[in-house]
Design a protein around this motif. Structure first.
Motif, short mmCIF file in Angstrom:
data_model
loop_
_atom_site.label_atom_id
_atom_site.label_comp_id
_atom_site.label_asym_id
_atom_site.label_seq_id
_atom_site.Cartn_x
_atom_site.Cartn_y
_atom_site.Cartn_z
N GLU A 40 0.86 -1.37 0.09
CA GLU A 40 0.01 -0.03 0.01
C GLU A 40 0.83 1.36 -0.17
O GLU A 40 0.55 2.20 -0.59
N ARG A 41 1.77 1.24 0.62
CA ARG A 41 2.93 2.49 0.88
C ARG A 41 3.45 2.55 -0.49
O ARG A 41 3.80 3.77 -1.05
N ASN A 83 13.67 0.89 -1.33
CA ASN A 83 14.04 -0.61 -2.02
C ASN A 83 12.82 -1.10 -2.80
O ASN A 83 13.02 -2.45 -3.07
N TRP A 84 11.95 -0.30 -2.98
CA TRP A 84 10.84 -0.88 -3.87
C TRP A 84 10.54 -0.40 -5.13
O TRP A 84 11.35 0.77 -5.42
N GLU A 85 10.12 -0.98 -6.04
CA GLU A 85 9.80 -0.54 -7.27
C GLU A 85 8.49 -1.35 -7.57
O GLU A 85 8.64 -2.44 -7.47
N ASN A 86 7.48 -0.64 -8.24
CA ASN A 86 6.46 -1.24 -8.61
C ASN A 86 6.60 -1.77 -9.92
O ASN A 86 6.91 -0.98 -10.91
N LEU A 87 6.22 -3.05 -10.30
CA LEU A 87 6.46 -3.81 -11.48
C LEU A 87 5.08 -4.74 -11.71
O LEU A 87 4.62 -5.27 -10.88
N CYS A 88 4.85 -4.58 -13.15
CA CYS A 88 3.53 -5.34 -13.40
C CYS A 88 4.23 -6.90 -13.35
O CYS A 88 5.19 -7.10 -13.39
#
Length: 112
Positions: A40-41, A83-88
């Motif tokens: 969510e963040r 440390n995150w990346e949104n990936l399909c």
């Protein structure tokens, strides 16, 4: 052959106070919510778009957008989202298969 299995009886110990029990429940609930919390963040911080292919997502297909941990450590969830990346799901799968292919080409054992 003569062994029997029966439930263990709990060892008597000091009784916990209501405050200690409440704190334990709070801590366990926080740990239980942590995996969805970072997703969510990440969605709020990085938006509903794949960082690799640029595909945009709506509420109907948002379940196809995942959070990738750049360092591979799912427990490393800094609040700034670094440390995150949104990936399909397609790019996420590609990202993980690239590391497997790289390990194979370098002769590393994937079972280690």
């Amino acid at each position: 052959m003569g062994r029997t299995f029966r439930p263990r009886t709990p060892r008597p110990g000091p009784a916990k106070s209501q405050e200690e029990l409440d704190e334990l429940v709070r801590r366990l609930r926080a740990e239980q919510d942590a995996p969805t919390n970072y997703r969510e963040r990440s969605l709020k911080l990085h938006g509903w778009i794949c960082a690799k292919c640029g595909r945009e997502f709506t509420l109907e297909n948002l379940h196809l957008l995942t959070v990738h941990h750049k360092d591979g450590n799912h427990h490393n969830n800094p609040p700034d989202g670094s440390n995150w990346e949104n990936l399909c799901i397609y790019c996420h799968d590609d990202e993980h298969s690239r590391s497997l292919l790289g390990d194979y080409l370098q002769g590393e054992d994937p079972k280690r």
